[in-house]
Structure formats: structure tokens, C-alpha cells
Write an enzyme that holds these catalytic residues in place. Structure first.
Site, PDB file in Angstrom:
ATOM      1  N   LYS A 115     -16.326  -5.146  -3.271  1.00 29.16           N
ATOM      2  CA  LYS A 115     -15.137  -5.565  -3.423  1.00 29.16           C
ATOM      3  C   LYS A 115     -14.994  -7.015  -3.323  1.00 29.16           C
ATOM      4  O   LYS A 115     -14.590  -7.656  -4.299  1.00 29.16           O
ATOM      5  CB  LYS A 115     -14.056  -4.904  -2.619  1.00 29.16           C
ATOM      6  CG  LYS A 115     -12.641  -5.131  -3.091  1.00 29.16           C
ATOM      7  CD  LYS A 115     -11.717  -4.285  -2.135  1.00 29.16           C
ATOM      8  CE  LYS A 115     -10.235  -4.793  -2.330  1.00 29.16           C
ATOM      9  NZ  LYS A 115      -9.328  -4.103  -1.195  1.00 29.16           N
ATOM     10  N   GLU A 164     -24.383  -8.103   3.976  1.00 23.49           N
ATOM     11  CA  GLU A 164     -25.331  -6.902   3.862  1.00 23.49           C
ATOM     12  C   GLU A 164     -25.744  -6.596   2.163  1.00 23.49           C
ATOM     13  O   GLU A 164     -26.883  -6.615   1.877  1.00 23.49           O
ATOM     14  CB  GLU A 164     -24.919  -5.792   4.428  1.00 23.49           C
ATOM     15  CG  GLU A 164     -24.715  -5.631   5.939  1.00 23.49           C
ATOM     16  CD  GLU A 164     -23.614  -6.083   6.510  1.00 23.49           C
ATOM     17  OE1 GLU A 164     -22.730  -7.056   5.889  1.00 23.49           O
ATOM     18  OE2 GLU A 164     -23.110  -5.513   7.457  1.00 23.49           O
ATOM     19  N   GLU A 217     -11.376   3.350  10.739  1.00 25.61           N
ATOM     20  CA  GLU A 217     -11.040   2.071  10.389  1.00 25.61           C
ATOM     21  C   GLU A 217      -9.724   1.856  10.061  1.00 25.61           C
ATOM     22  O   GLU A 217      -9.136   0.785  10.095  1.00 25.61           O
ATOM     23  CB  GLU A 217     -11.915   1.609   9.089  1.00 25.61           C
ATOM     24  CG  GLU A 217     -12.034   0.225   8.831  1.00 25.61           C
ATOM     25  CD  GLU A 217     -13.164  -0.212   7.817  1.00 25.61           C
ATOM     26  OE1 GLU A 217     -14.169  -0.578   8.108  1.00 25.61           O
ATOM     27  OE2 GLU A 217     -12.896  -0.259   6.608  1.00 25.61           O
TER      28      GLU A 217
HETATM   29  O1  F6P Z   1     -16.365  -4.686   7.168  1.00 30.79           O
HETATM   30  C1  F6P Z   1     -15.611  -3.760   6.617  1.00 30.79           C
HETATM   31  C2  F6P Z   1     -15.312  -3.653   5.059  1.00 30.79           C
HETATM   32  O2  F6P Z   1     -14.546  -4.549   4.967  1.00 30.79           O
HETATM   33  C3  F6P Z   1     -14.826  -2.253   4.818  1.00 30.79           C
HETATM   34  O3  F6P Z   1     -13.578  -2.271   4.811  1.00 30.79           O
HETATM   35  C4  F6P Z   1     -15.442  -2.298   3.238  1.00 30.79           C
HETATM   36  O4  F6P Z   1     -15.350  -0.965   2.735  1.00 30.79           O
HETATM   37  C5  F6P Z   1     -16.910  -2.616   3.620  1.00 30.79           C
HETATM   38  O5  F6P Z   1     -16.661  -3.928   4.487  1.00 30.79           O
HETATM   39  C6  F6P Z   1     -17.512  -3.374   2.182  1.00 30.79           C
HETATM   40  O6  F6P Z   1     -16.724  -4.310   1.679  1.00 30.79           O
HETATM   41  P1  F6P Z   1     -17.046  -5.170   0.265  1.00 30.79           P
HETATM   42  O7  F6P Z   1     -16.788  -4.021  -0.812  1.00 30.79           O
HETATM   43  O8  F6P Z   1     -16.016  -6.208   0.021  1.00 30.79           O
HETATM   44  O9  F6P Z   1     -18.406  -5.561   0.167  1.00 30.79           O
END
Ligand code: F6P
Length: 534
Positions: free
Chosen positions: A199, A205, A345
Site C-alpha cells: 500500500k 521488507e 493489530e
Molecule cells: O507494519 C504494519 C503494516 O503497516 C500493516 O498494517 C500492513 O498490512 C503492512 O505493514 C504492510 O504495509 P504495506 O502494504 O504498506 O507494505
């Protein structure tokens, strides 16, 4: 409009529930059943393909009435309406919470367009029309994401294994390089398609994993080939483009969809590839049906509301700390890890909506594994341990492959466990069982064989595991957690608690590169990092 702030413990209903708890806390469910022959019918809900039995709970009609009173006093109805109508109820992030808009019968134009794009794309990949850089059809799809950008699609793809097509679908989430290598080492870059899901498109990661995979791909292909093998799902279009993903390969997300509720958005692209778009659509429809049930059904007959209130009853009055969820389907082995993100969460909060430290218990710890495996693992503690652990049992009337002998054995265990948890085994029953044993031996053994029973369970009996019923089941737990968050007077839709670790990890990474230990750091962490570097 923001959610109202109501301290649940200051409500009249809470006070009554506290008194009521004192009256009921030592009563036995078996006695409730003996006193009221219609109890099973009284405490069951039938909806669509779901049959929910909640009669094996430490409640009576007064408990139910008082819990409903609590729901009304905290103005739950108003909160639900605010969520569904797009009010910015995720107040600390200034966002609406509209994952329900992704699966309703009337979807916003942008959602319809994205669904169409997902449909076209998944059909091209499945049919083999979409070609890799050497002209071969795609054989494997790899979802690169973490948290909500991984757990949801992975859980659904696994749960719907029966509905899968020929495509191999894989998931890379952890920044653990071994995990990445184990996943890609047997893949063929000519026939593998990568879906980068983030998102924010800033998650350490995911971006690290995406770069590693792209480098692996570029060992055999050239930059121009990336467009045929990499697509992305994100709200951060600029960073996606910078990564080198072609415009037409970007699937949008919206900031009104939280990560842990995003499998219903283009984050579900790997699901559409794995089971076909029609099945993905059925999943959305099933969730949409549950949304309607939640939004329109009277609280007393409302499944998510009922399960949420029961959970509050145990968490806040019986002081239970955890809840187990036990699906009697091996297909659902990823359901609990998925729900852990959704529930923990969301409701792992200790500050109320008006910004004060909360003096009562909030978020429950959820855990579990499929039955019957779990019966041979941790069930001993549920049956005879010192902790009270309410459990949800989820089972299906029909198996998918139709092996009746297995299905009957599976379901016999399913029913037997809730019966055993309800009834336990009394000293008299144990004596009877040991009557042929030497008297002294029998009396020594007796206390170990007694089961107290009186352990609460909910039983969710669903017709069959289909994309539609799975959609309804997942939506049920989403709504349950929201109801609990409303009652606990917390914000369920932010997750500030995950940020500190991320910040510190960045600092430690720098420390590893520079070997500079001059910044203040606790002695324990510093000595650990030094040991790692030595
Ligand atoms: O670290 C928690 C979080 O923000 C979650 O809420 C989310 O699902 C995940 O990291 C991954 O985030 P992104 O889709 O922005 O990579």
C-alpha cells in the site's frame, strides 16, 4: 463525523453486568441446559449457509439482554452507520474505513474499473495469453508483500486450494533472505510473474525483496522485459513507477482501505490468478452478504455483534486473556494467522478515543490451529489447564472431495470437543470408570481424570467451504473486531504500535554499516549488535 466517545465501564449496562457476573460466574452451563430444554434453540442463529450455536456459553437470557444494552448504550448502531457511510472514523490517520465498499452491490466507479482490470489481467495470465519475455505462458505467480499485503491473499489462496487452477502461486513476505531464495530457486524467470503488493510502497521488507527478485530476474532477462513479469498494487504510484513498473501494470489501492482489510481490493490479484476471477467475485459477494447482515440485522440476531459481545463478556468480566479459533478444515490452516493481524493489530490499543490511558482490558489474544491436529497438541490445556479459554469451532457440513468416512470422523471430533468442554467429567463418572481398578490406585488416579468442564465455545457450522462462505466468514470476524473496538472506546483502524520497531531497525541497520555506536542505546541491545558484528 467521528465516532462517539463512551467509556463502556461508566455505562449503566456495565454496572449491571458486573453485578450479574457475580451471580452467574460459578454457575454451570450443564445446569442451564437442564433447567431450560429450549436453551439450544434460544441461543442459536441461522443465516444464509451459517448455523451458529452459542448456547454453550456461560450466559443466560439476562446476560444477553445486558450485553445488548451495553451495545446500545455505547451507540454501536451509530458507529456502524458511520463506518458504512464513509465517515472518517480512522481519526488518528484522518481516513474513512470503507473496505465494505469493495464488495457491496453498488461499488464506486474506481472500484468497478479496478475489478475489470483485475479480471482482464487474471484471465490473460490463466489462459496463457499473457506471455513472458521469451514468449512462454506464465506458470507461476509470486506475491511479494507483508502483513495485510500478504496474509490475506495467502490465506484465501490456501483456503481455496480446491478451486485452484494450474498456476503455481507463491508468497514472499519475510525480509529473511533464506525465505526469498527458497521460494525463487525453483522458479523459471521466463514463466514467472511477480506481483509487488505494498500500500505504501515504502515497507522495508517488501522493497528489499522486490529488488532482490528483480536482480535475480535481470540475471537472465533485460530491463525492457520487466514489464512482462512485474506488476504492482499500491497507493504510491510515484514510487511504483520509480521501481520500473509500467503504467499499465499498476493496480490502484485507496487510503480508505486498511492494509489488513485489503484482500478485497487489488491486493487480491494473486487470489484472482489462483482461483479465477469468478471465484474471486464470489468471495467478494459472500463478504458483501455478511456486510448486509451486519448492517441491517437487529443486534439480537446479528452474528458478528453476538460473537463480539460474548468475547467482551469473557475478556472484561471473566478476565480471560485469550481466545482460540479452531477450524475443522485443513484448508483453513492459515485462517488464524490471518485473523491475528486483523484482530490484534486492530484492537491492541490502550488509549481511549478521547486520548486517555484505558483502565480496563481491550484486545484479546487470538490463536489456534485446525482440528483434529490441535486436539493432539494444545487441547489438554483448554480441557484441564487453569486458564479459561473461550473457543470458536468452525466446521463444514460437507467436505469438498466427498469422502464421507473422513468427514464423519472429522465432524464427530468437532462436536465431541465442544461437548467435552461443556460437560467435563465429574468425580462420580471417573469413579465409575475406575470401578474395576484396585481401590487405592483408583483413588490416587481420580483427581487427574476429572475434567471441570464449563468451558465456553461457539460453534459455527457452515454448509460448505466455498469462495462465498469463506468471504462471509472473514467479513464476520472483521465486523466482530470492529464491534469490540467500538465498545472498548478505541480506534481499531490505526496501528501506530508497529512504527517504533521499524524506526529503531533503520537506526540499527545504519549502526551495522557505520559501526558507529555513539548514539544513545541501551546496553543490552548494544552488546547484542556488537556480538552480531564480531
Ligand atoms: O507494519 C504494519 C503494516 O503497516 C500493516 O498494517 C500492513 O498490512 C503492512 O505493514 C504492510 O504495509 P504495506 O502494504 O504498506 O507494505
Amino acid at each position: 463525523m467521528p465516532l462517539k466517545t463512551v467509556n463502556p465501564t461508566a455505562t449503566k449496562a456495565w454496572e449491571k453486568l458486573e453485578k450479574h457476573y457475580q451471580e452467574i460466574k460459578d454457575q454451570k452451563m450443564v445446569d442451564f441446559f437442564a433447567e431450560d430444554t429450549s436453551r439450544a434453540e434460544k441461543f442459536q442463529l441461522k443465516w444464509d449457509n451459517f448455523f451458529v450455536d452459542y448456547s454453550k456459553n456461560r450466559i443466560n437470557s439476562t446476560t444477553k439482554d445486558l450485553l445488548l444494552e451495553l451495545a446500545n448504550e455505547v451507540e454501536l448502531k451509530d458507529a456502524i452507520e458511520k463506518q458504512f457511510s464513509g465517515d472518517k472514523i480512522n481519526q488518528t490517520e484522518g481516513r474513512a474505513v470503507l473496505h465494505t465498499a469493495l464488495r457491496g452491490s453498488e461499488k464506486p466507479q474506481a472500484v468497478e474499473e479496478t475489478l475489470q482490470k483485475m479480471k482482464d489481467f487474471s484471465q490473460e495470465v490463466i489462459s496463457g495469453e499473457w506471455k513472458g519475455y521469451t514468449g512462454k505462458a506464465i506458470t507461476d505467480v509470486v506475491n511479494i508483500g507483508i502483513g495485510g499485503s500478504d496474509l490475506g491473499p495467502q490465506m484465501i489462496v490456501d483456503s481455496l486450494q480446491y478451486y485452484r487452477n494450474h498456476l503455481g502461486v507463491h508468497f514472499i513476505s519475510n525480509v529473511d533472505g533464506d525465505h526469498v531464495m527458497e521460494t525463487i530457486q525453483d522458479l523459471d524467470p521466463e514463466t514467472t510473474l511477480f506481483i509487488i503488493v505494498s500500500k505504501s510502497f515504502t515497507t522495508q521488507e517488501t522493497i528489499t525483496n522486490a529488488n532482490t527478485v528483480r536482480n535475480w530476474f535481470l540475471k537472465t532477462a533485460v530491463k525492457e522485459d520487466v514489464a512482462k513479469h512485474f506488476v504492482a498494487v499500491s497507493t504510491n504510484l510515484e514510487s511504483v513507477k520509480e521501481f520500473g513498473i509500467a503504467d499499465q501494470n499498476i493496480f490502484p489501492m485507496w487510503n480508505w482501505v486498511g492494509g489488513r482489510f485489503s484482500l478485497w481490493s487489488a491486493v487480491g490479484l494473486s487470489i484472482a490468478c489462483a482461483v479465477g476471477f469468478d471465484n474471486y467475485q464470489s468471495l467478494l459477494d459472500g463478504a458483501g452478504k455478511m456486510d448486509e447482515h451486519f448492517q441491517t440485522t437487529d443486534f439480537k440476531d446479528n452474528i458478528p455483534v453476538t460473537l463480539a459481545l460474548l468475547s467482551i463478556w469473557y475478556n472484561n468480566f471473566f478476565d480471560t486473556e485469550t481466545e482460540a479459533i479452531i477450524p475443522y478444515s485443513q484448508y483453513l490452516h492459515k485462517l488464524v494467522p490471518y485473523l491475528q493481524q486483523g484482530i490484534m493489530e486492530s484492537n491492541g490499543k490502550s488509549v481511549s478515543r478521547d486520548g486517555n490511558k484505558i483502565p480496563y482490558q481491550t484486545g484479546t489474544i487470538v490463536w489456534g490451529e485446525p482440528g483434529t491436529n490441535s486436539q493432539h497438541a494444545f487441547f489438554q490445556l483448554i480441557h484441564q489447564g487453569t486458564k479459561l479459554i473461550p473457543c470458536d469451532f468452525i466446521g463444514f457440513k460437507k467436505s469438498l472431495h466427498g469422502n464421507k468416512e473422513h468427514q464423519d470422523k472429522l465432524m464427530a471430533n468437532f462436536f465431541a470437543q465442544t461437548e467435552a468442554l461443556l460437560k467435563g467429567k465429574t468425580p462420580v463418572q471417573v469413579e465409575e470408570e475406575l470401578k474395576d481398578m484396585d481401590a487405592e490406585k483408583a483413588s490416587t488416579l481420580k483427581p487427574f481424570k476429572v475434567f471441570e468442564g464449563n468451558k465456553p465455545t461457539n460453534t459455527l457450522l457452515i454448509d460448505k467451504l466455498t469462495p462465498e462462505t469463506l468471504g462471509s466468514l472473514v467479513a464476520l470476524y472483521e465486523h466482530k473486531l470492529f464491534v469490540q473496538g467500538v465498545i472498548w472506546n478505541i480506534f481499531s483502524y490505526d496501528q501506530w504500535g508497529v512504527e517504533l520497531g521499524k524506526q529503531l531497525a533503520n537506526g540499527i541497520l545504519k549502526q551495522m554499516e557505520t559501526k558507529d555506536f555513539s548514539q544513545p542505546q541501551d546496553a543490552s541491545t548494544q552488546s547484542l549488535v556488537k556480538e552480531y558484528l564480531s
